[in-house]
Design a protein around this motif. Structure first.
Motif, PDB file in Angstrom:
ATOM      1  N   ASP A 131      13.261  10.318   9.526  1.00 36.11           N
ATOM      2  CA  ASP A 131      14.226  11.015   8.508  1.00 36.11           C
ATOM      3  C   ASP A 131      13.354  12.244   8.039  1.00 36.11           C
ATOM      4  O   ASP A 131      14.132  13.420   9.025  1.00 36.11           O
ATOM      5  CB  ASP A 131      14.510  10.656   7.249  1.00 36.11           C
ATOM      6  N   VAL A 132      11.783  12.685   7.766  1.00 36.31           N
ATOM      7  CA  VAL A 132      11.136  13.247   7.831  1.00 36.31           C
ATOM      8  C   VAL A 132      11.014  13.977   9.328  1.00 36.31           C
ATOM      9  O   VAL A 132      11.173  15.314   9.329  1.00 36.31           O
ATOM     10  CB  VAL A 132       9.849  12.952   7.020  1.00 36.31           C
ATOM     11  N   CYS A 133      11.349  13.588   9.578  1.00 36.71           N
ATOM     12  CA  CYS A 133      10.460  13.593  11.695  1.00 36.71           C
ATOM     13  C   CYS A 133      11.829  14.497  12.393  1.00 36.71           C
ATOM     14  O   CYS A 133      11.854  15.636  12.501  1.00 36.71           O
ATOM     15  CB  CYS A 133      10.365  12.926  12.588  1.00 36.71           C
ATOM     16  N   ASN A 134      13.133  14.017  11.851  1.00 34.20           N
ATOM     17  CA  ASN A 134      13.953  14.445  12.135  1.00 34.20           C
ATOM     18  C   ASN A 134      14.434  16.016  10.820  1.00 34.20           C
ATOM     19  O   ASN A 134      14.631  17.155  11.483  1.00 34.20           O
ATOM     20  CB  ASN A 134      15.508  13.905  11.773  1.00 34.20           C
ATOM     21  N   ALA A 135      13.797  15.804   9.982  1.00 31.77           N
ATOM     22  CA  ALA A 135      14.294  17.094   9.569  1.00 31.77           C
ATOM     23  C   ALA A 135      13.278  18.250   9.760  1.00 31.77           C
ATOM     24  O   ALA A 135      14.317  19.687  10.506  1.00 31.77           O
ATOM     25  CB  ALA A 135      13.929  17.055   7.408  1.00 31.77           C
ATOM     26  N   ILE A 136      12.321  18.012  10.137  1.00 29.07           N
ATOM     27  CA  ILE A 136      10.930  18.944  10.860  1.00 29.07           C
ATOM     28  C   ILE A 136      12.096  19.336  12.178  1.00 29.07           C
ATOM     29  O   ILE A 136      12.020  21.109  12.024  1.00 29.07           O
ATOM     30  CB  ILE A 136       9.732  18.309  11.104  1.00 29.07           C
ATOM     31  N   GLU A 137      12.155  18.912  12.715  1.00 31.07           N
ATOM     32  CA  GLU A 137      12.563  18.915  14.557  1.00 31.07           C
ATOM     33  C   GLU A 137      13.812  20.094  13.863  1.00 31.07           C
ATOM     34  O   GLU A 137      14.135  20.796  14.885  1.00 31.07           O
ATOM     35  CB  GLU A 137      12.460  17.664  15.318  1.00 31.07           C
ATOM     36  N   ASN A 138      14.645  19.329  13.486  1.00 30.67           N
ATOM     37  CA  ASN A 138      15.983  20.356  13.607  1.00 30.67           C
ATOM     38  C   ASN A 138      15.927  21.484  12.390  1.00 30.67           C
ATOM     39  O   ASN A 138      16.424  22.561  12.462  1.00 30.67           O
ATOM     40  CB  ASN A 138      16.976  19.227  13.087  1.00 30.67           C
ATOM     41  N   CYS A 139      14.790  21.368  11.625  1.00 31.79           N
ATOM     42  CA  CYS A 139      14.759  22.886  11.040  1.00 31.79           C
ATOM     43  C   CYS A 139      15.167  24.337  11.930  1.00 31.79           C
ATOM     44  O   CYS A 139      15.282  24.332  13.010  1.00 31.79           O
ATOM     45  CB  CYS A 139      12.777  23.191  10.759  1.00 31.79           C
ATOM     46  N   PRO A 140      16.624  24.887  11.699  1.00 32.14           N
ATOM     47  CA  PRO A 140      16.468  25.934  12.229  1.00 32.14           C
ATOM     48  C   PRO A 140      14.998  26.656  12.168  1.00 32.14           C
ATOM     49  O   PRO A 140      16.023  28.228  12.775  1.00 32.14           O
ATOM     50  CB  PRO A 140      17.689  26.679  11.236  1.00 32.14           C
ATOM     51  N   LYS A 141      14.159  26.896  11.525  1.00 33.32           N
ATOM     52  CA  LYS A 141      12.603  27.941  11.923  1.00 33.32           C
ATOM     53  C   LYS A 141      12.211  27.220  11.986  1.00 33.32           C
ATOM     54  O   LYS A 141      11.804  25.557  12.004  1.00 33.32           O
ATOM     55  CB  LYS A 141      12.985  28.570  10.356  1.00 33.32           C
ATOM     56  N   PRO A 142      11.036  28.059  13.064  1.00 34.30           N
ATOM     57  CA  PRO A 142       9.842  27.429  13.323  1.00 34.30           C
ATOM     58  C   PRO A 142       9.225  26.711  13.090  1.00 34.30           C
ATOM     59  O   PRO A 142       8.668  27.398  11.540  1.00 34.30           O
ATOM     60  CB  PRO A 142       9.094  28.521  14.585  1.00 34.30           C
TER      61      PRO A 142
END
Ligand code: 3HC
Length: 687
Positions: A79-90
């Motif tokens: 979930d953490v990885c997905n939150a990072i990857e899907n963040c709309p900002k770099p």
């Protein structure tokens, strides 16, 4: 704000810093902190981008291993990885230290990775009997060549990010301030289209080549590959074939299943128990400074210890007989020459190490040594005389250490006249290779001496384990119990080769009779005679080993022992003469040999080791069950993936079976369950 994940803003960029010393492990609190931080980055209009960074010595070094024995708690690492990857900002991961396991996986989920020189990245999960569980098998092959992804995950070995830069494990190396460079880089990505790693497929363009690499890895792993190895290959194979989210789900299923295996539980125990074992007791003072070491005896053991000390940067003086001085130099030099030949050491490093070695025949040469260790033959009178001489020349406060395997440390301490400075440092052969080391604390060993002994052991890269002074200390006591159990099985009907094969199948590299033949049967024979074991009351005594020695069968050195050996060969061959000796001894005791299964052999030997370990705990010779496990694994070949005898017995459910053993023990005092084990069972406590 989270205690363990701090968020600050610099120049419109969120600095998300993990502060969970010592290695920023991704505990539940850290995972929650990271998810919250990503939510804030996404929703805060004042923030354009983010960097992920670790406080202190490292970027996160992995999931928190201590949490693995409990059910997984939300938010999970994927979930953490997905939150990072899907963040709309770099989001830019800024790595230093050791970005390992889950730590590297969160970096793989970021939009870019920067690292300082010297940073090591890797996915070492296989060493813990598991596999990456937060996208490692799906994201890494999207970033690097499949061969490199397979190699990193299957070997578990971290790589130097700067030295392997062209491979793509990271996107850039930062020489200056990491956070500043990360912020600048993150800002350069603002406004550009973000490409989540999970959406990348460039590395999959050559489908045949990819599959060929996977097939090669599968062939190399072989049919007996561990579950973890097979699952890793399956998941990497699936990466280009399955939609990304399904690949992640497949990986997670495998990871959660592997986490529960006996092997993974055992390896976790080994990881944590090792770190606990090597720590000096908390109430000890700061250790004394040691820079010069003197070693009496330049034989195999003395030379091995000398090499360990030279490797660690100490100056070493070896005291030997005049005629053995050159031999000692040659032996130590030979160990280094072989290391150079194998490419493990440069010739310059060898020369530098050897420049710190001196050899001398004069005992007075030890006058300036901070630690003096004897590694002469294990003879009480010889060592006692030596310590009287050492005490006459050693400077006040120097640590005096014996490398005895069996002798009474208190007795030797007394002969030195400086019992407070005296300690046992028991190395295992070959000493420059074996990591195990017992720190044998005598009755009068001072706290300073104990602290210094631990610091010295750690400095020379050993794993020092504390033992009280007792016959055989910890390792040899458990080993003796193992051999005795094997002897009982031998007398009852199993052959040496059946016992050896069963213990090899259990995971030992060699069975007990192969080891005895290699080490020499006369050594344990002499010890049994010294202890008068044959005549000890109430103990079953197996005479087969004695009978082998009486027939001149001392093992490999006489080309015959429990086995026979062709000239120049070390391959054990069944020998009818040895079988006849065993038959004769059985007949003399009126034993009718019975069939004994491999399973019974393994179980009996394990119970014997566990039970002896229990007695050691009972007698406070060993402090923790884990200490016994570590010594047996590192010093005496117990299979690591079984966790050591205490953990293996627990995982096999044997602790709960002690009542059976109690009945058994009526015929055989050897198997009397110890109080510590009975208590452990009664309290349901886990080792
Ligand atoms: N979880 C919990 N504690 C950890 C830890 C971890 N992953 N890694 C290290 N520690 C603890 C150690 O137990 C030790 O604790 P202590 O001070 O209380 O004894 C302390 O951190 C320092 O560790 P070391 O003594 O090993 O220090 P070193 O400097 O020698 O080594 C290291 C540092 C290279 C990071 C080494 O500790 C290491 O290899 N750690 C394990 C790395 C690892 O295997 N990571 C993968 C975990 S599994 C995972 O991430 C699953 C994921 O895919 C879902």
């Amino acid at each position: 704000m989270s205690e363990v994940v701090k968020v600050s803003a610099r120049d419109g960029v969120a600095v998300v810093e993990v502060c969970n010393p010592p290695v920023n492990a991704l505990s539940q609190a850290v995972r929650q902190g990271l998810v919250d931080a990503m939510a804030r980055v996404a929703s805060d209009d004042g923030i354009q981008a983010a960097i992920l960074i670790g406080a202190g010595r490292t970027f996160p070094a992995g999931a928190d291993i201590r949490e693995f024995d409990a059910p997984a708690q939300e938010p999970h690492l994927p979930d953490v990885c997905n939150a990072i990857e899907n963040c709309p900002k770099p989001v830019v991961a800024c790595l230093h230290g050791t970005a390992l396991g889950g730590g590297y996986e969160i970096a793989l989920a970021a939009h870019a990775r920067l690292a300082t020189p010297g940073t090591r990245v890797g996915l070492p999960e296989i060493g813990l009997g598991v596999m990456p569980g937060a996208g490692g098998t799906q994201r890494l092959p999207r970033l690097v060549a499949v061969e490199d992804a397979l190699s990193m995950i299957l070997s578990g070995a971290p790589v130097d990010a700067a030295k392997t830069r062209e491979k793509g494990y990271v996107d850039g190396i930062v020489e200056g301030d990491l956070a500043s460079a990360g912020i600048t880089f993150a800002k350069s990505l603002v406004g550009k289209p973000l490409k989540p790693v999970g959406a990348r497929r460039e590395r999959f363009s050559d489908g045949f080549g990819y599959q060929a690499a996977v097939d090669a890895a599968r062939r190399e792993a072989g049919e007996d590959a561990s579950r973890a190895r097979r699952a890793i290959i399956d998941c990497i194979e699936a990466a280009p074939l399955l939609p990304f989210d399904q690949g992640l789900a497949l990986e997670r299923d495998h990871f959660l299943e592997l986490r529960e295996t006996v092997e993974a539980k055992a390896l976790r125990h080994v990881f944590l128990a090792t770190r606990l074992a090597v720590k000096p007791r908390p109430d000890l003072p700061e250790p004394a400074n040691v820079s010069q070491v003197a070693i009496f005896g330049g034989g195999l053991m003395g030379s091995g210890i000398t090499v360990s000390c030279l490797d660690a940067g100490f100056s070493v003086i070896v005291i030997e007989q005049p005629e053995a001085l050159e031999r000692t130099r040659a032996r130590v030099g030979g160990i280094y020459d072989r290391a150079v030949e194998r490419g493990r050491l440069s010739p310059q490093m060898r020369d530098e190490r050897l420049s710190r070695l001196s050899v001398d025949a004069e005992k007075s040469a030890i006058a300036s040594a901070d630690l003096i260790l004897e590694a002469v033959p294990d003879d009480r009178d010889l060592k006692a005389q030596l310590f009287r001489d050492i005490a006459a020349h050693a400077k006040p406060g120097a640590i005096l250490a014996t490398n005895t395997s069996y002798l009474d440390v208190d007795d030797l301490a007394e002969t030195s006249g400086r019992p407070q400075d005296f300690v046992g440092l028991h190395f295992f052969s070959p000493a420059h290779v074996q990591q195990a080391m017992e720190v044998v604390v005598g009755r009068e060993t001072s706290a300073l001496t104990e602290a210094t002994a631990f610091a010295f052991g750690n400095a020379i890269k050993k794993k020092p384990v504390r033992s009280e002074n007792a016959e055989g200390f910890i390792g040899n006591r458990v080993l003796t119990a193992y051999r005795r159990a094997a002897d009982y099985l031998l007398e009852d009907g199993a052959s040496p080769s059946e016992i050896d094969a069963a213990m090899r199948a259990f995971g030992f590299k060699m069975g007990p009779y192969q080891v005895l033949d290699m080490a020499g049967l006369d050594i344990s024979w002499a010890r049994r005679k010294r202890l008068g074991e044959a005549t000890a009351e109430g103990t079953r005594y197996v005479r087969i080993g004695d009978a082998m020695c009486e027939a001149g069968r001392f093992g490999q050195k006489t080309a015959k022992g429990y086995y026979r050996y062709e000239e120049g060969s070390r391959t054990p061959l069944t020998d009818p003469e040895a079988t006849a000796i065993i038959d004769r001894e059985r007949a003399a005791k009126g034993v009718t040999p019975r069939e004994i299964s491999s399973e019974e052999i393994q179980r009996t030997c394990l119970i014997a080791m566990m039970n002896e370990g229990g007695k050691l705990l009972d007698e406070s010779v060993a402090e923790r069950a884990g200490d016994i496990d570590i010594l047996m694994i590192l010093g005496l070949g117990f299979p690591r993936e079984k966790g050591g005898p205490m953990k293996a017995a627990e995982l096999a459910g044997l602790l709960g079976q002690l009542r059976d053993l109690e009945t058994w023990s009526k015929e055989d005092v050897f198997w009397t369950p110890s109080k510590a084990l009975k208590n452990a069972v009664k309290n349901g406590s886990q080792f």
